[in-house]
Design an enzyme around this catalytic site. Structure first.
Site, PDB file in Angstrom:
ATOM      1  N   ARG A   1      11.735  -2.272  10.775  1.00 49.92           N
ATOM      2  CA  ARG A   1      10.669  -1.832  11.688  1.00 49.92           C
ATOM      3  C   ARG A   1      10.512  -2.814  12.851  1.00 49.92           C
ATOM      4  NH1 ARG A   1       5.530  -0.245   8.044  1.00 49.92           N
ATOM      5  NH2 ARG A   1       4.552  -1.249   9.832  1.00 49.92           N
TER       6      ARG A   1
ATOM      7  N   LYS B   1       0.833  -1.214   0.000  1.00 45.92           N
ATOM      8  CA  LYS B   1       0.000   0.000   0.000  1.00 45.92           C
ATOM      9  C   LYS B   1       0.866   1.262   0.000  1.00 45.92           C
ATOM     10  CE  LYS B   1      -1.916  -0.962   3.955  1.00 45.92           C
ATOM     11  NZ  LYS B   1      -1.241  -2.236   4.263  1.00 45.92           N
TER      12      LYS B   1
ATOM     13  N   ARG C   1      11.723  -6.050   4.342  1.00 46.53           N
ATOM     14  CA  ARG C   1      11.413  -4.611   4.291  1.00 46.53           C
ATOM     15  C   ARG C   1      12.430  -3.788   5.073  1.00 46.53           C
ATOM     16  NH1 ARG C   1       5.483  -2.342   5.255  1.00 46.53           N
ATOM     17  NH2 ARG C   1       5.535  -3.536   7.192  1.00 46.53           N
TER      18      ARG C   1
ATOM     19  N   ARG D   1      -8.825   1.290   9.214  1.00 48.01           N
ATOM     20  CA  ARG D   1      -8.492  -0.111   9.471  1.00 48.01           C
ATOM     21  C   ARG D   1      -9.611  -0.818  10.207  1.00 48.01           C
ATOM     22  NH1 ARG D   1      -2.530   0.588   9.315  1.00 48.01           N
ATOM     23  NH2 ARG D   1      -1.544  -1.440   9.153  1.00 48.01           N
TER      24      ARG D   1
ATOM     25  N   ARG E   1      -0.236  -9.260  13.260  1.00 52.15           N
ATOM     26  CA  ARG E   1      -0.763  -8.176  12.429  1.00 52.15           C
ATOM     27  C   ARG E   1      -1.673  -8.736  11.334  1.00 52.15           C
ATOM     28  NH1 ARG E   1       4.220  -5.054  10.465  1.00 52.15           N
ATOM     29  NH2 ARG E   1       2.710  -3.570   9.702  1.00 52.15           N
TER      30      ARG E   1
HETATM   31  P1  ADP Z   1       2.337  -1.759   3.231  1.00 52.79           P
HETATM   32  O1  ADP Z   1       2.402  -0.248   3.124  1.00 52.79           O
HETATM   33  O2  ADP Z   1       1.118  -2.333   2.608  1.00 52.79           O
HETATM   34  O3  ADP Z   1       2.582  -2.257   4.618  1.00 52.79           O
HETATM   35  P2  ADP Z   1       4.899  -1.661   1.797  1.00 52.79           P
HETATM   36  O4  ADP Z   1       4.594  -0.719   0.682  1.00 52.79           O
HETATM   37  O5  ADP Z   1       5.746  -1.158   2.913  1.00 52.79           O
HETATM   38  O6  ADP Z   1       3.534  -2.327   2.363  1.00 52.79           O
HETATM   39  O7  ADP Z   1       5.580  -2.968   1.151  1.00 52.79           O
HETATM   40  C1  ADP Z   1       5.982  -4.070   1.959  1.00 52.79           C
HETATM   41  C2  ADP Z   1       7.349  -4.597   1.472  1.00 52.79           C
HETATM   42  O8  ADP Z   1       7.191  -5.192   0.169  1.00 52.79           O
HETATM   43  C3  ADP Z   1       8.404  -3.506   1.313  1.00 52.79           C
HETATM   44  O9  ADP Z   1       9.653  -4.064   1.627  1.00 52.79           O
HETATM   45  C4  ADP Z   1       8.311  -3.141  -0.177  1.00 52.79           C
HETATM   46  O10 ADP Z   1       9.548  -2.610  -0.650  1.00 52.79           O
HETATM   47  C5  ADP Z   1       7.975  -4.481  -0.810  1.00 52.79           C
HETATM   48  N1  ADP Z   1       7.095  -4.386  -1.988  1.00 52.79           N
HETATM   49  C6  ADP Z   1       6.079  -3.501  -2.197  1.00 52.79           C
HETATM   50  N2  ADP Z   1       5.469  -3.734  -3.385  1.00 52.79           N
HETATM   51  C7  ADP Z   1       6.108  -4.810  -3.930  1.00 52.79           C
HETATM   52  C8  ADP Z   1       5.941  -5.561  -5.155  1.00 52.79           C
HETATM   53  N3  ADP Z   1       4.971  -5.255  -6.046  1.00 52.79           N
HETATM   54  N4  ADP Z   1       6.780  -6.602  -5.373  1.00 52.79           N
HETATM   55  C9  ADP Z   1       7.746  -6.928  -4.465  1.00 52.79           C
HETATM   56  N5  ADP Z   1       7.936  -6.267  -3.298  1.00 52.79           N
HETATM   57  C10 ADP Z   1       7.140  -5.237  -3.038  1.00 52.79           C
HETATM   58  P1  AMP Z   2       1.394   0.471   9.008  1.00 57.02           P
HETATM   59  O1  AMP Z   2       2.581   1.358   8.886  1.00 57.02           O
HETATM   60  O2  AMP Z   2       0.213   0.975   8.234  1.00 57.02           O
HETATM   61  O3  AMP Z   2       1.708  -0.974   8.737  1.00 57.02           O
HETATM   62  O4  AMP Z   2       0.947   0.556  10.561  1.00 57.02           O
HETATM   63  C1  AMP Z   2       1.791   0.102  11.581  1.00 57.02           C
HETATM   64  C2  AMP Z   2       1.000  -0.033  12.881  1.00 57.02           C
HETATM   65  O5  AMP Z   2       0.502   1.248  13.287  1.00 57.02           O
HETATM   66  C3  AMP Z   2      -0.222  -0.958  12.812  1.00 57.02           C
HETATM   67  O6  AMP Z   2       0.109  -2.320  12.993  1.00 57.02           O
HETATM   68  C4  AMP Z   2      -1.052  -0.401  13.987  1.00 57.02           C
HETATM   69  O7  AMP Z   2      -0.570  -0.827  15.236  1.00 57.02           O
HETATM   70  C5  AMP Z   2      -0.790   1.113  13.874  1.00 57.02           C
HETATM   71  N1  AMP Z   2      -1.786   1.753  12.979  1.00 57.02           N
HETATM   72  C6  AMP Z   2      -1.539   2.354  11.784  1.00 57.02           C
HETATM   73  N2  AMP Z   2      -2.683   2.822  11.241  1.00 57.02           N
HETATM   74  C7  AMP Z   2      -3.677   2.490  12.102  1.00 57.02           C
HETATM   75  C8  AMP Z   2      -5.086   2.655  12.106  1.00 57.02           C
HETATM   76  N3  AMP Z   2      -5.731   3.259  11.096  1.00 57.02           N
HETATM   77  N4  AMP Z   2      -5.789   2.185  13.166  1.00 57.02           N
HETATM   78  C9  AMP Z   2      -5.171   1.589  14.199  1.00 57.02           C
HETATM   79  N5  AMP Z   2      -3.857   1.362  14.254  1.00 57.02           N
HETATM   80  C10 AMP Z   2      -3.101   1.813  13.219  1.00 57.02           C
END
Ligand code: ADP
Ligand code: AMP
Length: 213
Positions: free
Chosen positions: A160, A13, A127, A88, A171
């Site tokens: 992270r 995302k 990541r 969420r 999660r």
């Molecule tokens: P989210 O915001 O949904 O938690 P991220 O954008 O941080 O996810 O992506 C999760 C991990 O996957 C990161 O390490 C990112 O660089 C990698 N990633 C994102 N999109 C792709 C893709 N299409 N193919 C392979 N790896 C990806």
């Molecule tokens: P993310 O970076 O979106 O993966 O979020 C990391 C963490 O932040 C999640 O696992 C939750 O603990 C918290 N968090 C982020 N966005 C929300 C939300 N909209 N509602 C509740 N918790 C959140």
């Protein structure tokens, strides 16, 4: 244009939201990034959020909704925004819709980046994140130009705290229980779309652009 990015944690995302933000000139609003910034700066909000985040749970709705509504009331959100990681829960979506209704506005697109749980574990373990500007990399799939350093702002990249395999499992469970019901919520509004998030970053982006245009 107001866009909600849906999908499991690690589905991509944030990666797509960042690209959309730069293409359409809209702010990328990530509640996770805002929480992490607060943790890094040691604020009260950060202290409150950290326990939930480290456990793989959600930060309580009341706190999160207040934070988000405050953020989107900024001038830079006047023409729209890309929400990443919010809503969420159903109550979060309802709270946002209530605020939008006051302005006679609504969410235009809810885009679900679909990735099976098995791929998620692999994505999260590789990541690397920049806590300063929010950019995200993957050791294997999207490596930074210089190892351990953010391409965008030159800061050090980190693993992270909540990307440990045990936390990732929690999660994912939280996602299926509390966030997935948003699929039906946005389907009922007629704004729901999904894309195959297992493809490479540019293919996923092309699919999203086709939906928006
Ligand atoms: P989210 O915001 O949904 O938690 P991220 O954008 O941080 O996810 O992506 C999760 C991990 O996957 C990161 O390490 C990112 O660089 C990698 N990633 C994102 N999109 C792709 C893709 N299409 N193919 C392979 N790896 C990806
Ligand atoms: P993310 O970076 O979106 O993966 O979020 C990391 C963490 O932040 C999640 O696992 C939750 O603990 C918290 N968090 C982020 N966005 C929300 C939300 N909209 N509602 C509740 N918790 C959140």
């Amino acid at each position: 244009m107001k866009i909600v990015m849906l999908g499991a944690p690690g589905a991509g995302k944030g990666t797509q939201a960042e690209k959309l933000a730069s293409k359409y000139g809209l702010p990328h609003v990530s509640t996770g990034d805002i929480f992490r910034k607060n943790i890094k700066e040691g604020t009260e909000l950060g202290k409150e959020a950290k326990g939930y985040m480290d456990a793989g749970a959600l930060v309580p709705d009341e706190l999160t909704v207040r934070l988000l509504l405050d953020r989107v009331s900024n001038d830079d959100c006047d023409l729209g925004y890309i929400l990443d990681g919010f809503p969420r829960t159903i109550p979060q979506a309802e709270a946002l819709d209530r605020e939008l209704a006051k302005l006679e506005e609504k969410i235009d697109f809810a885009i679900n980046v679909e990735v099976p749980d098995d791929n998620i574990i692999e994505r999260m373990s590789g990541r690397r994140a920049c806590l300063k500007c929010g950019a995200t990399y993957h050791l294997q799939y999207i490596p930074p130009k210089k190892e351990g350093i953010c391409d965008e702002c030159g800061s050090e990249l980190v693993i992270r705290d909540d990307d440990k395999p045990e936390t990732v499992k929690n999660r994912l469970a939280t996602y299926h229980e509390q966030t997935q019901p948003l699929v039906d919520y946005y389907k009922k509004q007629g704004v729901y779309h999904e894309v195959d998030g297992t493809k490479d970053v540019d293919s996923v982006f092309d699919s999203i652009r086709d939906i928006l245009e």
